[in-house]
Design a protein around this motif. Structure first.
Motif, short mmCIF file in Angstrom:
data_model
loop_
_atom_site.label_atom_id
_atom_site.label_comp_id
_atom_site.label_asym_id
_atom_site.label_seq_id
_atom_site.Cartn_x
_atom_site.Cartn_y
_atom_site.Cartn_z
N VAL A 79 0.84 -1.21 0.00
CA VAL A 79 0.00 0.00 0.00
C VAL A 79 0.87 1.25 0.00
O VAL A 79 0.74 2.14 -0.85
N THR A 80 1.81 1.33 0.95
CA THR A 80 2.66 2.52 1.02
C THR A 80 3.88 2.41 0.10
O THR A 80 4.59 3.39 -0.11
N ARG A 81 4.12 1.19 -0.43
CA ARG A 81 5.33 0.94 -1.25
C ARG A 81 6.61 1.27 -0.49
O ARG A 81 7.57 1.79 -1.05
N THR A 82 6.59 1.04 0.79
CA THR A 82 7.80 1.16 1.60
C THR A 82 8.27 -0.26 1.96
O THR A 82 7.54 -1.22 1.76
N GLY A 83 9.46 -0.33 2.52
CA GLY A 83 9.94 -1.62 2.96
C GLY A 83 11.43 -1.75 2.81
O GLY A 83 12.13 -0.77 2.54
N TRP A 84 11.92 -2.95 2.99
CA TRP A 84 13.34 -3.21 2.84
C TRP A 84 13.55 -4.61 2.27
O TRP A 84 12.66 -5.47 2.34
N SER A 85 14.73 -4.80 1.73
CA SER A 85 15.12 -6.10 1.19
C SER A 85 16.60 -6.29 1.50
O SER A 85 17.41 -5.39 1.29
N VAL A 86 16.94 -7.46 2.01
CA VAL A 86 18.33 -7.75 2.39
C VAL A 86 18.78 -9.03 1.68
O VAL A 86 18.01 -9.99 1.55
#
Lengths: 143, 143
Positions: A79-86
């Motif tokens: 929804v917010t198109r936020t986040g992280w990827s490791v």
């Protein structure tokens, strides 16, 4: 590499801290000469190793042992198109030391699909990279 | 391969149907001789191709074009330990036909991190595999 300030490259410490907040990641290994990608339960050990829980006797357990693998986890909010990827690269080895296996069992870590007799794989990170994503026009949150 | 009836192997049609229910998957490609794994927005086209949205000029766009890649998506519930995971192997090519690019733009598909000028990558599935997971003692739901 990426010109956009919506992407923040993360340091190794932040990556490990973020990894410790999610229960499942995806391990990439080679099966029949093709990359296999499979969700696995995992935890970050105090010394920074990753401990993966797999099903004893599974193709995953056999495919991972003694190889260099990639491991990825993320947390993304559509929804917010936020986040992280490791993303972590490192050597994976089935845990064979009885004391370390007992410790892993005590920690409660289990394969995603329940198994009374799980197998644990230790992954020693050699390369750790990650990125945090923030939507257009919104500053990247720092923590 | 897996002896446990908690795992149900899924057919290609079911895999594509499940893929069409999630907005993001993870593409695996080779970068600096190592497997890179990156979340990407995607959709399943009516003809079964996958359409990935990447940032124009990004390392991902360059790394994917004209190569065989793996693509994985899943939906996992850490509380019930149910869910599914699908893996696709196929050839990826940057979409260059202006009409196909216009069609992709009209569909609303955009990279995870917003980009006013996105690039689309077509992935033609050659191998599709998937599994649905159900917790111990609970029958695998069929659909």
């Amino acid at each position: 590499m990426d010109r956009d300030d919506q992407l923040e490259e993360l340091g190794a410490d932040t990556c490990l801290r973020l990894l410790s907040t999610v229960p499942v990641g995806r391990v990439v290994y080679t099966e029949h000469a093709l990359p296999a990608v499979l969700p696995v339960s995992f935890e970050v050990a105090p010394d920074g190793r990753l401990l993966l829980a797999v099903r004893r006797g599974s193709a995953t357990a056999r495919g991972l042992d003694g190889t260099v693998v990639a491991f990825q986890a993320d947390q993304l909010d559509p929804v917010t198109r936020t986040g992280w990827s490791v993303l972590v690269h490192g050597r994976a080895d089935v845990l064979r030391d009885p004391e370390l296996v007992r410790r892993a069992l005590r920690s409660g870590l289990r394969p995603w699909v329940g198994d009374p007799d799980p197998m644990f794989v230790s992954l020693v990170p050699e390369l750790i990279s990650g990125r945090r994503l923030a939507p257009s026009g919104r500053p990247v949150p720092h923590s």
